[in-house]
Scaffold this active site. Sequence first.
Site, mmCIF file in Angstrom:
data_model
loop_
_atom_site.group_PDB
_atom_site.id
_atom_site.type_symbol
_atom_site.label_atom_id
_atom_site.label_comp_id
_atom_site.label_asym_id
_atom_site.label_seq_id
_atom_site.Cartn_x
_atom_site.Cartn_y
_atom_site.Cartn_z
ATOM 1 N N HIS A 236 0.814 -1.214 0.000
ATOM 2 C CA HIS A 236 0.000 0.000 0.000
ATOM 3 C C HIS A 236 0.859 1.281 0.000
ATOM 4 O O HIS A 236 0.775 2.099 -0.898
ATOM 5 C CB HIS A 236 -0.902 0.019 1.237
HETATM 6 O O1 RIB Z 1 -4.786 0.240 4.667
HETATM 7 C C1 RIB Z 1 -3.397 0.197 4.514
HETATM 8 C C2 RIB Z 1 -2.725 1.202 5.372
HETATM 9 O O2 RIB Z 1 -2.930 0.870 6.733
HETATM 10 C C3 RIB Z 1 -1.195 1.223 5.189
HETATM 11 O O3 RIB Z 1 -0.719 2.525 5.417
HETATM 12 C C4 RIB Z 1 -0.699 0.303 6.258
HETATM 13 O O4 RIB Z 1 0.626 0.638 6.702
HETATM 14 C C5 RIB Z 1 -1.692 0.586 7.357
HETATM 15 O O5 RIB Z 1 -1.258 1.742 8.027
#
Ligand code: RIB
Length: 313
Positions: A236
């Site tokens: 992500h």
């Molecule tokens: O949904 C994904 C996010 O949530 C990313 O930033 C991961 O590190 C968590 O913080």
Amino acid sequence: MKDILIDCDPGHDDALAIIVALANAEKLNVLGVTTIGGNQTLAKVTKNAQNMLHFLRAEIPLAQGQEGPLVKSLATAPEAHGESGMEGPYFEGADYPVSQMNGIEFLHQKIMQAEGKVAIAALGPLTNIALLLKSYPDVFPLIEKIVLMGGGISHGNQTPLAEFNIYVDPEAAEIVFQSGLPIVMAGLDVTEKAVITVAEIDQLQGRGRVNQLAYELLSFYNTSGRQFGFIDSPLHDLCTIAYLLMPEIFTGVLCDIHVITDDSPARGVTYGDFRRAFTLPKKTLVLQEVEREKFVKLLTDALDRLDAQEKSI
Ligand code: RIB
Ligand code: CA
């Protein structure tokens, strides 16, 4: 060379984003890193940031931001990232220096001291960024854009409708999305396509010190992802740094994004008006597609580059 600030809650994918940013120092000048309570408590994510920066032999200023969100209390994500927030690798106790300055003041200072405009990469809940914008309006003309990992138009991951970073602090997210600043939103619509496969993870093992760290991070993260139905691992947060380095591997659509902040089942939803006749300013580029192979190569090249530098020391 682009001056950037990284606000994060390490976090396995946060850690990989930091690695790629530091490995591309000729393109990205990381002015500072701030931490925010999110994946784990502020103390734990700050310790993880210290361990990462120490491991990478970085000399980048680090400051702590807020413990938790503006209104509600913090709900961490141990189920995804483990009790430490970055389970997997073993780090020798690192006493990497942490600024005594509050993260919000730190962000303000770095922006005001920068030679030109600064881009912000936001990898966690948006509390620090919202407080920066509300506390220091003089930063507005000096922020080039905010590239954030958060939200999702088609679905959520913390709830069926809301993504974790936004769900933790929807009030802060609405402040940021409605600030009028140029926003690039790397939401789940694109980040769940930005995946590394198990085979690609396995190829990292034993290639070098930094490759091995990434292997250990991703081995835990991949196993953890199975409980959520993932076989391959969505990176992500890396999408933000990847966009800053190679925007051409992404496609998206401009939109005006709002966040639901009530206590309904829709709390934390990011929604946009995509109607053709929609005439309000469209300040957010919602990323939708990514060239996966080029995305993963950005990570593997970064790991090999840092390992090659190790060998040259
Ligand atoms: O949904 C994904 C996010 O949530 C990313 O930033 C991961 O590190 C968590 O913080
Ligand atoms: Ca994160």
